[in-house]
Every structure is written in C-alpha cells, then in structure tokens.
Design a protein around this motif. Structure first.
Motif, mmCIF file in Angstrom:
data_model
loop_
_atom_site.group_PDB
_atom_site.id
_atom_site.type_symbol
_atom_site.label_atom_id
_atom_site.label_comp_id
_atom_site.label_asym_id
_atom_site.label_seq_id
_atom_site.Cartn_x
_atom_site.Cartn_y
_atom_site.Cartn_z
ATOM 1 N N UNK A 9 0.822 -1.213 0.000
ATOM 2 C CA UNK A 9 0.000 0.000 0.000
ATOM 3 C C UNK A 9 0.853 1.259 0.000
ATOM 4 N N UNK A 10 1.929 1.276 0.759
ATOM 5 C CA UNK A 10 2.810 2.442 0.797
ATOM 6 C C UNK A 10 3.466 2.649 -0.570
ATOM 7 N N UNK A 11 3.968 1.571 -1.153
ATOM 8 C CA UNK A 11 4.555 1.663 -2.497
ATOM 9 C C UNK A 11 3.531 2.115 -3.522
ATOM 10 N N UNK A 12 2.305 1.632 -3.402
ATOM 11 C CA UNK A 12 1.238 2.027 -4.321
ATOM 12 C C UNK A 12 0.876 3.497 -4.198
ATOM 13 N N UNK A 13 0.832 3.991 -2.979
ATOM 14 C CA UNK A 13 0.505 5.404 -2.757
ATOM 15 C C UNK A 13 1.603 6.303 -3.338
ATOM 16 N N UNK A 14 2.851 5.973 -3.048
ATOM 17 C CA UNK A 14 3.965 6.777 -3.583
ATOM 18 C C UNK A 14 3.998 6.663 -5.111
ATOM 19 N N UNK A 15 3.753 5.471 -5.635
ATOM 20 C CA UNK A 15 3.699 5.296 -7.089
ATOM 21 C C UNK A 15 2.592 6.131 -7.715
ATOM 22 N N UNK A 16 1.421 6.136 -7.087
ATOM 23 C CA UNK A 16 0.297 6.923 -7.601
ATOM 24 C C UNK A 16 0.606 8.421 -7.565
ATOM 25 N N UNK A 17 1.196 8.884 -6.470
ATOM 26 C CA UNK A 17 1.588 10.297 -6.388
ATOM 27 C C UNK A 17 2.627 10.642 -7.452
ATOM 28 N N UNK A 18 3.538 9.725 -7.694
ATOM 29 C CA UNK A 18 4.549 9.948 -8.730
ATOM 30 C C UNK A 18 3.918 10.031 -10.113
ATOM 31 N N UNK A 19 2.960 9.164 -10.382
ATOM 32 C CA UNK A 19 2.266 9.192 -11.677
ATOM 33 C C UNK A 19 1.495 10.502 -11.835
#
Length: 179
Positions: A9-19
C-alpha cells in the motif's frame, strides 16, 4: 519488520503520487523537468520505509506507466534516465567514505545519464538535432553545463527532504505501523 500489506500500500501510494506528478507535465508544459524531479524525490520515502528493492520496484512501475500514459515523452525519458533512480542510488553513493569520490561518481552518473537521455530523445523519438540549435549555438552543451549547476541544487534538495522526512514523517509512520 513491516507487513507486506503496508509495503504494497505504501509503495502504491507513492507510485500513484509519482504518476500524478508525471501526468502534470502534460497539463503544465514547463514542468518537463520539475515534475519528474518531484516524482523522483518521492522515492526517497520508499527507500527509507521499505528499502532499495521496493524503491526500484516503484521506480520501474512509474517508468513503464509514464511511457504508456504521458504525452510528454521527454519528461518520461528524463524520469527514467536520471530523475527517477538518482534519489534511490544517492544513498548508496553516500555510503562511500570519501566525499570526493562521492561527488565524482554523482557527477559521472548525472552527465552520463543526460547524454544518454539526449540521444534516446533524438534517435528513439526522432527529434531533429537541428532543433537544438539557435544562432549557431548547439544548445545541448549549454543545457549540460547549466544542468551541472542545477544538479548541485537538486542533490542538496534531496538531502534536505531526507532530513525533513526522517525528523517529521518517519516517526509518525513508525508509530502508526506499530499499532
């Protein structure tokens, strides 16, 4: 040890913010360099919380999605070529004992990546070399020289973000994951 669900979930949130940052390059054209730099800096959080391997996974996912979704391919190339992975490898480089060796490696990585990004843009995306010339001045050399000075600021900003993150947010996340 952090649970896998927290890591995903943490990786997904940071990935989404990066996108989201990368997609902003299509909306705000002068953000071709700024938004990928911000997206890369977000990976510092992943390195601190989850480690280098998870940071590279998030970097890879954001890189692939950037190539697929962005209209500004140049921004995607700069993220992939340098701005995305440098915040990850910065910590590894800074583990070396010699400050001089650290700076030599940092500048070598930066310059090599910028040259590679230029050639990828020209040959893969078919941007004519002549479009980089104004009044008989070949701009990539000028951009590379200016880029080296901006790189000093970028490297410094990443260091400050790490400090702020460790002092403020890391403690907060550590307390939340213990509950």
């Amino acid at each position: 040890m952090k649970k896998t669900s927290f890591k995903v979930s943490f990786g997904g949130i940071i990935g989404a913010l990066s996108i989201v940052m990368m997609l902003l390059t299509s909306v705000i054209p002068f953000g071709t360099f700024a938004f990928p730099a911000i997206a890369g800096m977000l990976l510092v959080c992943v390195v601190i919380e989850l480690g280098y391997s998870w940071a590279f996974i998030v970097y890879t996912v954001v890189s692939v999605l950037s190539l697929l979704l962005l209209t500004d391919k140049e921004a995607a190339v700069y993220y992939i070529a340098f701005l995305g992975f440098y915040p990850i490898i910065k910590g590894l480089i800074e583990k070396l004992s010699s400050k001089i060796l650290q700076y030599i490696i940092k500048y070598a990585v930066f310059n090599a990546c910028m040259v590679i990004a230029f050639f990828v843009s020209v040959y893969l995306f078919s941007i004519p070399k002549e479009s980089f010339e104004i009044f008989s001045v070949y701009l990539p050399w000028v951009f590379l020289i200016i880029g080296n000075f901006i790189f000093i600021i970028y490297d410094y900003c990443i260091s400050k973000i790490v400090t702020i993150y460790l002092l403020k947010l890391h403690k907060l996340l550590s307390n939340k994951t213990k509950m």
